[in-house]
Design a protein around this motif. Sequence first.
Motif, PDB file in Angstrom:
ATOM      1  N   ASP A 132       1.060  -1.204   0.132  1.00  0.00           N
ATOM      2  CA  ASP A 132       0.045   0.122   0.155  1.00  0.00           C
ATOM      3  C   ASP A 132       0.758   1.217   0.158  1.00  0.00           C
ATOM      4  N   HIS A 133       2.034   1.001  -0.221  1.00  0.00           N
ATOM      5  CA  HIS A 133       2.981   2.219  -0.326  1.00  0.00           C
ATOM      6  C   HIS A 133       2.783   3.355  -1.297  1.00  0.00           C
ATOM      7  N   PRO A 134       2.627   4.608  -1.175  1.00  0.00           N
ATOM      8  CA  PRO A 134       2.219   5.476  -2.472  1.00  0.00           C
ATOM      9  C   PRO A 134       3.223   5.668  -3.283  1.00  0.00           C
ATOM     10  N   ALA A 135       4.611   5.046  -3.054  1.00  0.00           N
ATOM     11  CA  ALA A 135       5.481   5.189  -4.099  1.00  0.00           C
ATOM     12  C   ALA A 135       5.474   3.740  -4.920  1.00  0.00           C
ATOM     13  N   ARG A 136       5.025   2.826  -4.545  1.00  0.00           N
ATOM     14  CA  ARG A 136       5.115   1.501  -5.037  1.00  0.00           C
ATOM     15  C   ARG A 136       4.993   1.445  -6.747  1.00  0.00           C
ATOM     16  N   ALA A 137       3.941   2.087  -7.280  1.00  0.00           N
ATOM     17  CA  ALA A 137       3.581   2.107  -8.837  1.00  0.00           C
ATOM     18  C   ALA A 137       4.630   2.992  -9.447  1.00  0.00           C
ATOM     19  N   PHE A 138       5.063   3.925  -8.490  1.00  0.00           N
ATOM     20  CA  PHE A 138       6.145   4.534  -9.370  1.00  0.00           C
ATOM     21  C   PHE A 138       7.325   3.863  -9.500  1.00  0.00           C
TER      22      PHE A 138
END
Length: 235
Positions: A132-138
């Motif tokens: 669920d980390h906000p930077a994962r997709a990046f």
Amino acid sequence: MTARDQDGPRGGGPGARRTGGGRETQRAERRAAILEAAMELIAERGYRRTSLAAVAERAGLTQQGLLHHFPTKELLLVGVLETRDRWDLASAAAAAGARHTDTLAQLVDYNATRPGLVQTYTVLSADSVTEDHPARAFFESRFRAVRAAMAEVLRAERGDTLPCGLTPEQAAPLMVAVMDGLQLQWLLDPEDVEMPTAFRDFLTLLGCGEGRADGPGEVPGDGPGDISGEEPGKG
């Protein structure tokens, strides 16, 4: 003039009315100011000591104004890294001439001059492995792009098979792992780990380098904005 100065009159007066294009331009300018301020503060203070409040103050905005563009510190840091990548990835993918991997080595040289951004990247990339980390997709997207760019550089220089026997696609993730792993070791022990030299040693193992360098080479471009040499945050 600060970003706050550029806000124009408050309320519903004539000065507050803007065309859609004007609002988009203003929004882009504010984001650029925020990212430039964040880069400056990260360089000065490091990752942990850079707060949203400090970035907002440096950019000439209220903290609430900053949160309108970057709701969390993680998303702001992703924006900083995206800005950095616009130069780094362009340099790797657009490397021209007979010595493409020299451009990658020069990126390592340049990273050795900006420990704050390297620290930000290292911490955020490690944190991003959680679902669920906000930077994962990046980072998922970034690593795919970096591997593809590395393979392209290696193929352009050495063809479909490197002197060590690996294909560019096999060597690319190893090169990314070495670059990132060296950054971590260098951050922890900069006196003992000579990052630019060690990366050139790895290129020699792959058969793509000419051995240990006497020192850092010239860096293409003037900063992390883009390959044309724009100033940061312009990001």
